[in-house]
Design a protein around this motif. Structure first.
Motif, PDB file in Angstrom:
ATOM      1  N   SER A  52       0.832  -1.209   0.000  1.00 48.49           N
ATOM      2  CA  SER A  52       0.000   0.000   0.000  1.00 48.49           C
ATOM      3  C   SER A  52       0.863   1.255   0.000  1.00 48.49           C
ATOM      4  O   SER A  52       0.525   2.246  -0.646  1.00 48.49           O
ATOM      5  CB  SER A  52      -0.912   0.016   1.221  1.00 48.49           C
ATOM      6  N   LEU A  53       1.973   1.217   0.726  1.00 44.14           N
ATOM      7  CA  LEU A  53       2.835   2.394   0.803  1.00 44.14           C
ATOM      8  C   LEU A  53       3.561   2.667  -0.505  1.00 44.14           C
ATOM      9  O   LEU A  53       4.051   3.785  -0.719  1.00 44.14           O
ATOM     10  CB  LEU A  53       3.842   2.246   1.945  1.00 44.14           C
ATOM     11  N   ALA A 108       0.094  12.237   8.293  1.00 45.54           N
ATOM     12  CA  ALA A 108       0.688  12.592   7.001  1.00 45.54           C
ATOM     13  C   ALA A 108      -0.054  11.932   5.844  1.00 45.54           C
ATOM     14  O   ALA A 108      -0.276  12.547   4.801  1.00 45.54           O
ATOM     15  CB  ALA A 108       2.161  12.200   6.977  1.00 45.54           C
ATOM     16  N   LEU A 109      -0.467  10.694   6.038  1.00 44.45           N
ATOM     17  CA  LEU A 109      -1.216  10.001   4.989  1.00 44.45           C
ATOM     18  C   LEU A 109      -2.565  10.673   4.739  1.00 44.45           C
ATOM     19  O   LEU A 109      -2.964  10.896   3.592  1.00 44.45           O
ATOM     20  CB  LEU A 109      -1.409   8.525   5.350  1.00 44.45           C
ATOM     21  N   ILE A 110      -3.263  11.019   5.814  1.00 46.40           N
ATOM     22  CA  ILE A 110      -4.572  11.662   5.681  1.00 46.40           C
ATOM     23  C   ILE A 110      -4.436  13.022   5.006  1.00 46.40           C
ATOM     24  O   ILE A 110      -5.205  13.359   4.103  1.00 46.40           O
ATOM     25  CB  ILE A 110      -5.260  11.787   7.052  1.00 46.40           C
ATOM     26  N   ARG A 111      -3.436  13.798   5.417  1.00 39.12           N
ATOM     27  CA  ARG A 111      -3.237  15.133   4.843  1.00 39.12           C
ATOM     28  C   ARG A 111      -2.883  15.078   3.356  1.00 39.12           C
ATOM     29  O   ARG A 111      -3.059  16.063   2.652  1.00 39.12           O
ATOM     30  CB  ARG A 111      -2.142  15.877   5.598  1.00 39.12           C
ATOM     31  N   ASN A 112      -2.374  13.940   2.903  1.00 37.84           N
ATOM     32  CA  ASN A 112      -1.995  13.811   1.501  1.00 37.84           C
ATOM     33  C   ASN A 112      -2.977  12.962   0.699  1.00 37.84           C
ATOM     34  O   ASN A 112      -2.632  12.415  -0.343  1.00 37.84           O
ATOM     35  CB  ASN A 112      -0.574  13.251   1.393  1.00 37.84           C
ATOM     36  N   GLY A 113      -4.197  12.842   1.197  1.00 43.23           N
ATOM     37  CA  GLY A 113      -5.248  12.174   0.448  1.00 43.23           C
ATOM     38  C   GLY A 113      -5.150  10.668   0.418  1.00 43.23           C
ATOM     39  O   GLY A 113      -5.749  10.025  -0.442  1.00 43.23           O
ATOM     40  N   ILE A 117      -5.200   4.220   3.163  1.00 45.80           N
ATOM     41  CA  ILE A 117      -3.989   3.589   3.690  1.00 45.80           C
ATOM     42  C   ILE A 117      -3.870   3.859   5.188  1.00 45.80           C
ATOM     43  O   ILE A 117      -3.503   2.976   5.959  1.00 45.80           O
ATOM     44  CB  ILE A 117      -2.737   4.083   2.931  1.00 45.80           C
ATOM     45  N   ALA A 118      -4.216   5.086   5.602  1.00 46.24           N
ATOM     46  CA  ALA A 118      -4.199   5.426   7.024  1.00 46.24           C
ATOM     47  C   ALA A 118      -5.178   4.547   7.793  1.00 46.24           C
ATOM     48  O   ALA A 118      -4.884   4.100   8.906  1.00 46.24           O
ATOM     49  CB  ALA A 118      -4.532   6.897   7.219  1.00 46.24           C
ATOM     50  N   LEU A 122      -4.320   2.027  10.922  1.00 39.70           N
ATOM     51  CA  LEU A 122      -4.995   2.064  12.214  1.00 39.70           C
ATOM     52  C   LEU A 122      -5.647   0.729  12.556  1.00 39.70           C
ATOM     53  O   LEU A 122      -5.615   0.291  13.715  1.00 39.70           O
ATOM     54  CB  LEU A 122      -6.022   3.188  12.246  1.00 39.70           C
ATOM     55  N   GLU A 123      -6.232   0.077  11.564  1.00 43.39           N
ATOM     56  CA  GLU A 123      -6.834  -1.238  11.815  1.00 43.39           C
ATOM     57  C   GLU A 123      -5.771  -2.253  12.208  1.00 43.39           C
ATOM     58  O   GLU A 123      -5.996  -3.071  13.109  1.00 43.39           O
ATOM     59  CB  GLU A 123      -7.602  -1.702  10.596  1.00 43.39           C
ATOM     60  N   LEU A 124      -4.617  -2.197  11.573  1.00 45.46           N
ATOM     61  CA  LEU A 124      -3.531  -3.112  11.943  1.00 45.46           C
ATOM     62  C   LEU A 124      -3.048  -2.846  13.351  1.00 45.46           C
ATOM     63  O   LEU A 124      -2.781  -3.782  14.112  1.00 45.46           O
ATOM     64  CB  LEU A 124      -2.361  -2.979  10.953  1.00 45.46           C
ATOM     65  N   GLN A 125      -2.932  -1.580  13.717  1.00 39.86           N
ATOM     66  CA  GLN A 125      -2.477  -1.219  15.055  1.00 39.86           C
ATOM     67  C   GLN A 125      -3.479  -1.649  16.116  1.00 39.86           C
ATOM     68  O   GLN A 125      -3.088  -1.979  17.236  1.00 39.86           O
ATOM     69  CB  GLN A 125      -2.235   0.286  15.165  1.00 39.86           C
ATOM     70  N   ASN A 126      -4.758  -1.647  15.767  1.00 37.55           N
ATOM     71  CA  ASN A 126      -5.785  -2.036  16.744  1.00 37.55           C
ATOM     72  C   ASN A 126      -6.052  -3.529  16.739  1.00 37.55           C
ATOM     73  O   ASN A 126      -6.952  -3.994  17.429  1.00 37.55           O
ATOM     74  CB  ASN A 126      -7.081  -1.271  16.459  1.00 37.55           C
TER      75      ASN A 126
END
Length: 128
Positions: A52-53, A108-113, A117-118, A122-126
């Protein structure tokens, strides 16, 4: 009777049985994972996000990570010096050595559209 509980996300906690010498029972103490365990989990999550990155432009994300003190400016220069195919792998390897990068990278991902991916991060972290 002795009981101690630390607040920590349940998917990152484990229990430890400690004998209670005042009564003939065992007392459960919830312990937080070590920094090494957290880093290993986050490194695994970065590896899962690798494909994804590849969709992001490093030059959009890295300056925000420098501004948030996750990366240093010399590290940014080293990333930019890499070929475009190697930049994401180099960023992942660099983030694996850092603490507290999840929030700034998500921002940073959210701010860049790149909110999808963000969301995956977050789902992986949770643990989902």
């Amino acid at each position: 009777f002795f009981s101690a509980h630390l607040i920590w996300p349940p998917h990152l906690s484990f229990s430890l049985q400690i004998p209670n010498f005042q009564t003939p029972t065992m007392t459960t103490v919830t312990c937080s994972p070590s920094l090494a365990d957290i880093r290993a989990l986050q490194a695994d999550n970065l590896d899962r996000l690798r494909d994804s990155l590849q969709q992001i432009n490093i030059r959009d994300v890295v300056p925000l990570l420098v501004a948030r003190n996750v990366l240093r400016s010399y590290e940014m220069g080293a990333l930019y010096a890499k070929g475009s195919d190697e930049q994401v792998d180099a960023l992942i390897d660099l983030l694996k050595t850092k603490n507290h990068w999840v929030g700034p990278l998500t921002d940073a991902l959210i701010r860049n559209g790149k909110a999808p991916i963000a969301k995956i991060l977050l789902e992986l972290q949770n643990g989902k």
